[in-house]
Design an enzyme around this catalytic site. Sequence first.
Site, short mmCIF file in Angstrom:
data_model
loop_
_atom_site.label_atom_id
_atom_site.label_comp_id
_atom_site.label_asym_id
_atom_site.label_seq_id
_atom_site.Cartn_x
_atom_site.Cartn_y
_atom_site.Cartn_z
N TYR A 1 -14.91 1.88 10.89
CA TYR A 1 -13.45 1.90 10.71
C TYR A 1 -12.77 2.37 12.00
O TYR A 1 -11.85 1.72 12.50
CB TYR A 1 -13.10 2.81 9.53
CG TYR A 1 -11.60 2.96 9.33
CD1 TYR A 1 -10.82 1.89 8.91
CD2 TYR A 1 -10.98 4.19 9.55
CE1 TYR A 1 -9.46 2.03 8.72
CE2 TYR A 1 -9.61 4.34 9.36
CZ TYR A 1 -8.86 3.25 8.94
OH TYR A 1 -7.51 3.40 8.77
N ASP B 1 1.00 -8.92 1.44
CA ASP B 1 -0.10 -8.09 0.93
C ASP B 1 -0.74 -8.80 -0.25
O ASP B 1 -0.04 -9.25 -1.15
CB ASP B 1 0.46 -6.72 0.49
CG ASP B 1 -0.62 -5.66 0.36
OD1 ASP B 1 -1.66 -5.98 -0.24
OD2 ASP B 1 -0.42 -4.54 0.84
N GLY C 1 0.82 -1.21 0.00
CA GLY C 1 0.00 0.00 0.00
C GLY C 1 0.86 1.26 0.00
O GLY C 1 2.09 1.20 -0.10
N PHE C 2 0.19 2.38 0.13
CA PHE C 2 0.87 3.67 0.04
C PHE C 2 1.95 3.83 1.13
O PHE C 2 3.14 3.92 0.84
CB PHE C 2 -0.20 4.77 0.14
CG PHE C 2 0.33 6.12 0.51
CD1 PHE C 2 1.29 6.75 -0.27
CD2 PHE C 2 -0.15 6.77 1.64
CE1 PHE C 2 1.79 8.00 0.08
CE2 PHE C 2 0.33 8.01 2.00
CZ PHE C 2 1.30 8.62 1.22
#
Length: 317
Positions: free
Chosen positions: A146, A31, A10-11
Amino acid sequence: MRVLITGGAGFLGSHLAEAWLERGQEVTILDPAGDLKVRHLRPNPRFRAIRETVLNREILDGLVAWSDLVYHLAAVVGVEHYVGDPYQVLTVNINGVQDVLAAAFRHQKKVVFSSTSEVYGRSTAVPFEEDGDRVLGSTQTDRWCYATSKAAGEHFCFAFARMGLRVVVLRYFNVYGPRLDQKDRGRVVSIFIGQLLRGEPVTVIGDGSQTRTFTYVDDAVRATVQAGLRAEAEGQAINVGSEEEVSIRDLASRMVRIAGSSSPIIFVPSDAVYAHGYEDIPRRVPSLSRMRALLGVRAETTLDVGLGQTIEWFKRQ
Ligand code: UDP
């Protein structure tokens, strides 16, 4: 040192992997996502990517056993998921952290858990102190799933810390930079960049008076590396952010100026964008004394410089 990064494609994870490789360490990422953000790391013999979910306990256990330090970044993130697929958010985020902590406990490895400024919810006690109250809405509003999943993850971290595990919780404040999301997707910075590069109107939601403090990814990564290294950080929750508070209206005009774009700024009523009772956070500012004292890190990249570098990167894509 051997560093395991769940969610490493991811980022933030991709930048963290890069930072540890630059320090001469071995890095494995776990991932299920494609390698778009880490393809440039592939030629490095100290880098390894395992394309598998963190919920695969057997593989996770083997990798944790291999590592000296575990970063748990794997999570379902993004407003579209909070309101679109709360089941997935809760399952992956809450089960993932438990599996990682249990494996780390078995093998006695230090864990750095990536949490979020979202856990403060709509608290108005700015700047947010790490031991301040969390103010969340009803469980019938999906939007809060979340924040709740990450807060549950933090509770698990501290429960394991009581049993002797070395754990650090980092709460990130709107991290941005190259490789953030695809243009037009995800977070406000990448959405605005897509609009700016096409010369289309920049869509400020509401009146744009809501504020954020955006953290340039290099600063966030320096803090994250230190969290892995420093014993003082263990057993703590630590905000990772910058001091520069900006309204979204101001963010939009800065980005128009920095991009040299002719896009107009338009205001979109929030109920036109946020269905299902999504609630925007009016003001989000971190207290950074723990980050300075325990991690020895200050955000050094000003918003204008960071936005300039981010916009340049997207232009080159
Ligand atoms: N935002 C906006 N226009 C957009 C997308 C987002 O004005 O096209 C606003 C959003 O309402 C929020 C802020 O930008 O106030 C940051 O949104 P983001 O989803 O990036 O992160 P978060 O709300 O979690 O801080």
